[in-house]
Design an enzyme around this catalytic site. Structure first.
Site, PDB file in Angstrom:
ATOM      1  N   GLN A 118       0.836  -1.210   0.000  1.00  0.00           N
ATOM      2  CA  GLN A 118       0.000   0.000   0.000  1.00  0.00           C
ATOM      3  C   GLN A 118       0.873   1.263   0.000  1.00  0.00           C
ATOM      4  O   GLN A 118       1.924   1.301   0.643  1.00  0.00           O
ATOM      5  CB  GLN A 118      -0.929  -0.007   1.212  1.00  0.00           C
ATOM      6  CG  GLN A 118      -0.209  -0.034   2.568  1.00  0.00           C
ATOM      7  CD  GLN A 118      -1.158  -0.168   3.757  1.00  0.00           C
ATOM      8  OE1 GLN A 118      -2.371  -0.298   3.603  1.00  0.00           O
ATOM      9  NE2 GLN A 118      -0.607  -0.149   4.969  1.00  0.00           N
ATOM     10  N   HIS A 129       0.991  -4.816   2.865  1.00  0.00           N
ATOM     11  CA  HIS A 129      -0.334  -5.027   3.465  1.00  0.00           C
ATOM     12  C   HIS A 129      -0.475  -6.517   3.789  1.00  0.00           C
ATOM     13  O   HIS A 129      -0.939  -6.880   4.846  1.00  0.00           O
ATOM     14  CB  HIS A 129      -1.431  -4.562   2.500  1.00  0.00           C
ATOM     15  CG  HIS A 129      -2.830  -4.786   2.992  1.00  0.00           C
ATOM     16  ND1 HIS A 129      -3.942  -4.237   2.395  1.00  0.00           N
ATOM     17  CD2 HIS A 129      -3.318  -5.527   4.014  1.00  0.00           C
ATOM     18  CE1 HIS A 129      -5.042  -4.618   3.045  1.00  0.00           C
ATOM     19  NE2 HIS A 129      -4.696  -5.416   4.025  1.00  0.00           N
ATOM     20  N   PHE A 167      -1.521  -5.903  13.484  1.00  0.00           N
ATOM     21  CA  PHE A 167      -1.759  -5.995  12.035  1.00  0.00           C
ATOM     22  C   PHE A 167      -1.168  -7.308  11.504  1.00  0.00           C
ATOM     23  O   PHE A 167      -1.815  -8.064  10.788  1.00  0.00           O
ATOM     24  CB  PHE A 167      -1.109  -4.780  11.370  1.00  0.00           C
ATOM     25  CG  PHE A 167      -1.348  -4.609   9.887  1.00  0.00           C
ATOM     26  CD1 PHE A 167      -2.453  -5.160   9.245  1.00  0.00           C
ATOM     27  CD2 PHE A 167      -0.454  -3.846   9.123  1.00  0.00           C
ATOM     28  CE1 PHE A 167      -2.658  -4.975   7.870  1.00  0.00           C
ATOM     29  CE2 PHE A 167      -0.660  -3.645   7.759  1.00  0.00           C
ATOM     30  CZ  PHE A 167      -1.761  -4.224   7.139  1.00  0.00           C
ATOM     31  N   GLU A 201      -3.118 -10.478   9.792  1.00  0.00           N
ATOM     32  CA  GLU A 201      -2.771 -10.992   8.455  1.00  0.00           C
ATOM     33  C   GLU A 201      -2.371 -12.464   8.522  1.00  0.00           C
ATOM     34  O   GLU A 201      -2.698 -13.246   7.633  1.00  0.00           O
ATOM     35  CB  GLU A 201      -1.650 -10.143   7.837  1.00  0.00           C
ATOM     36  CG  GLU A 201      -2.082  -8.734   7.467  1.00  0.00           C
ATOM     37  CD  GLU A 201      -3.120  -8.710   6.344  1.00  0.00           C
ATOM     38  OE1 GLU A 201      -2.945  -9.412   5.342  1.00  0.00           O
ATOM     39  OE2 GLU A 201      -4.121  -7.970   6.488  1.00  0.00           O
ATOM     40  N   LYS A 219      -5.676 -14.536   9.093  1.00  0.00           N
ATOM     41  CA  LYS A 219      -6.577 -14.588   7.930  1.00  0.00           C
ATOM     42  C   LYS A 219      -5.912 -15.225   6.713  1.00  0.00           C
ATOM     43  O   LYS A 219      -6.522 -16.048   6.037  1.00  0.00           O
ATOM     44  CB  LYS A 219      -7.048 -13.171   7.592  1.00  0.00           C
ATOM     45  CG  LYS A 219      -8.014 -13.104   6.420  1.00  0.00           C
ATOM     46  CD  LYS A 219      -8.641 -11.734   6.278  1.00  0.00           C
ATOM     47  CE  LYS A 219      -9.519 -11.664   5.041  1.00  0.00           C
ATOM     48  NZ  LYS A 219     -10.004 -10.292   4.800  1.00  0.00           N
ATOM     49  N   HIS A 220      -4.689 -14.842   6.419  1.00  0.00           N
ATOM     50  CA  HIS A 220      -4.051 -15.293   5.165  1.00  0.00           C
ATOM     51  C   HIS A 220      -2.892 -16.276   5.402  1.00  0.00           C
ATOM     52  O   HIS A 220      -2.750 -17.261   4.678  1.00  0.00           O
ATOM     53  CB  HIS A 220      -3.525 -14.090   4.375  1.00  0.00           C
ATOM     54  CG  HIS A 220      -4.575 -13.058   4.068  1.00  0.00           C
ATOM     55  ND1 HIS A 220      -5.511 -13.230   3.076  1.00  0.00           N
ATOM     56  CD2 HIS A 220      -4.841 -11.842   4.628  1.00  0.00           C
ATOM     57  CE1 HIS A 220      -6.297 -12.162   3.027  1.00  0.00           C
ATOM     58  NE2 HIS A 220      -5.922 -11.302   3.958  1.00  0.00           N
TER      59      HIS A 220
HETATM   60  P1  5GP Z   1      -7.554  -7.375   4.988  1.00  0.00           P
HETATM   61  O1  5GP Z   1      -7.590  -6.335   3.910  1.00  0.00           O
HETATM   62  O2  5GP Z   1      -6.234  -8.055   5.077  1.00  0.00           O
HETATM   63  O3  5GP Z   1      -8.708  -8.277   5.006  1.00  0.00           O
HETATM   64  O4  5GP Z   1      -7.776  -6.537   6.332  1.00  0.00           O
HETATM   65  C1  5GP Z   1      -6.886  -5.611   6.840  1.00  0.00           C
HETATM   66  C2  5GP Z   1      -7.203  -5.411   8.329  1.00  0.00           C
HETATM   67  O5  5GP Z   1      -6.052  -4.935   8.975  1.00  0.00           O
HETATM   68  C3  5GP Z   1      -8.324  -4.419   8.596  1.00  0.00           C
HETATM   69  O6  5GP Z   1      -9.069  -4.844   9.702  1.00  0.00           O
HETATM   70  C4  5GP Z   1      -7.570  -3.152   8.931  1.00  0.00           C
HETATM   71  O7  5GP Z   1      -8.261  -2.319   9.824  1.00  0.00           O
HETATM   72  C5  5GP Z   1      -6.331  -3.707   9.602  1.00  0.00           C
HETATM   73  N1  5GP Z   1      -5.158  -2.860   9.391  1.00  0.00           N
HETATM   74  C6  5GP Z   1      -4.303  -2.488  10.337  1.00  0.00           C
HETATM   75  N2  5GP Z   1      -3.344  -1.714   9.821  1.00  0.00           N
HETATM   76  C7  5GP Z   1      -3.595  -1.607   8.488  1.00  0.00           C
HETATM   77  C8  5GP Z   1      -2.941  -0.918   7.426  1.00  0.00           C
HETATM   78  O8  5GP Z   1      -1.927  -0.254   7.561  1.00  0.00           O
HETATM   79  N3  5GP Z   1      -3.491  -1.069   6.189  1.00  0.00           N
HETATM   80  C9  5GP Z   1      -4.617  -1.805   5.974  1.00  0.00           C
HETATM   81  N4  5GP Z   1      -5.092  -1.874   4.727  1.00  0.00           N
HETATM   82  N5  5GP Z   1      -5.256  -2.451   6.966  1.00  0.00           N
HETATM   83  C10 5GP Z   1      -4.746  -2.349   8.214  1.00  0.00           C
END
Ligand code: 5GP
Length: 266
Positions: free
Chosen positions: A45, A72, A152, A156, A159-160
Site C-alpha cells: 500500500q 499489506h 496488524f 494478516e 486470515k491469510h
Molecule cells: P484485509 O484487507 O487483510 O482483510 O484486512 C486488513 C485489516 O487490517 C483491517 O481490519 C484493517 O483495519 C487492519 N489494518 C491495520 N493496519 C492496516 C494498514 O496499515 N493497512 C490496511 N489496509 N489495513 C490495516
C-alpha cells in the site's frame, strides 16, 4: 442371473472406489498439510493514499513510516473463483430469514481465496522476534485501531498466513524477501511518477514501469482522496506457490482506477 448379480456387484465396487477417490482427494490437502491455493498476491500500500482519505490514518508506535510502499499482506489466492460451500449458504440464509431469493443470491457467492485456515494457530510474537525491526520498517500499520503493528501482522497471519502452508517465521521472512527485491517507489520515480499533490499519471505508465522493472505484470488498485480524486492505493504483485518467483497477474481486477491517477505525497 449370476451375470446380473456380478454386474450389480461390479457397479457397487466401482461406485465405492469412486467415493474413496473423491474422499482421498478432499482429505489429502488436510492430512498432508498441503495448502490449497494457486498463487500469492504480495499486496503493498502507498501510505499517502491510505492517509489522505476521509477516514485518515494514524502512525504506528515506531513513528512515521518512510515514504515507501508498505506491505499489506501476502495472500494465497485461487486462479479461478469457486462456488462458496454449503456452510456459508446456511449461515447467511439464517441471518436473512431464509427467503428463497436470498438463498439463491447466496448460492451464487464465490470464494476467490482461502482464509482463516487454522484458528488454533495464532501468531506467536517470539517466533518472529528476529524479524520485528525489519517488519516495523516494511510492514507498518497505518490504521487508527492501534499503533501496534504486531496486531496488524497477527491479523494478516490468522486470515491469510494460516492458509499459506508455511510456518510463521517462514511466511513473514518470505514477504520481506519479496518486498526487498524491488522498491516500487524507486521504480515509479525512475519512470517519472513521483509523489505530488497536483500531478496525475497514466495508469498504464505505472503498470508498464512495474512490469518492466520486475519482469511481471501487476494488478493495481485505487481509492479516492478526501476530495474524491482517484489515486493509486495498492500494488498487487503475483507470486508463484513457492513464494519466490514473481509471475504475471492473470486475473483481471476491479481496481477502481481510472486512466489517470494521482500519487499523493506522504
Ligand atoms: P484485509 O484487507 O487483510 O482483510 O484486512 C486488513 C485489516 O487490517 C483491517 O481490519 C484493517 O483495519 C487492519 N489494518 C491495520 N493496519 C492496516 C494498514 O496499515 N493497512 C490496511 N489496509 N489495513 C490495516
Amino acid at each position: 442371473m449370476l451375470t446380473a448379480r456380478r454386474r450389480v456387484g461390479n457397479f457397487a465396487l466401482a461406485a465405492t472406489m469412486k467415493l474413496a477417490v473423491i474422499a482421498v482427494a478432499l482429505l489429502l490437502p488436510l492430512v498432508a498439510g498441503v495448502a490449497d491455493f494457486d498463487f500469492f498476491y504480495l499486496v503493498q500500500q502507498w501510505p499517502g493514499s491510505f492517509c489522505d482519505t476521509q477516514t485518515g490514518c494514524c502512525f504506528p508506535d515506531t513513528g512515521k513510516p518512510a515514504p515507501e510502499f508498505g506491505i499489506h499482506g501476502l495472500w494465497p489466492n485461487y486462479a479461478k473463483c469457486r462456488a462458496a460451500g454449503p456452510e456459508l449458504v446456511e449461515d447467511v440464509a439464517m441471518v436473512v430469514d431464509g427467503t428463497t431469493a436470498a438463498v439463491d443470491a447466496v448460492e451464487r457467492r464465490q470464494k476467490c481465496w482461502p482464509e482463516n485456515c487454522d484458528d488454533r494457530n495464532p501468531l506467536k510474537p517470539w517466533e518472529i522476534k528476529d524479524l520485528v525491526a525489519e517488519l516495523d520498517a516494511n510492514w507498518p500499520t497505518l490504521s487508527c485501531k492501534s499503533g501496534r503493528s504486531m496486531e496488524f501482522w497477527s491479523y494478516e497471519w490468522k486470515k491469510h498466513g494460516t492458509c499459506s502452508g508455511m510456518g510463521q517465521h517462514e511466511y513473514f521472512a518470505a514477504a520481506l524477501e519479496l518486498k526487498k527485491r524491488h522498491s516500487l517507489a524507486a521504480i515509479l520515480a525512475d519512470a517519472g511518477v513521483v509523489p505530488s499533490d497536483n500531478e496525475s499519471y497514466f495508469l498504464s505508465s505505472i503498470r508498464d514501469a512495474i512490469a518492466g522493472a520486475t519482469g511481471a505484470v501487476p494488478n493495481l488498485e485505487c481509492n479516492r482522496d478526501a476530495s474524491g480524486e482517484t489515486q493509486l492505493f495498492q500494488v498487487y504483485q503475483c507470486v508463484d506457490r513457492s513464494a519466490k518467483k514473481l509471475v504475471d497477474c492473470q486475473l483481471p481486477m476491479q481496481g477502481k482506477c481510472r486512466d489517470r491517477v494521482k500519487l499523493p505525497t506522504f
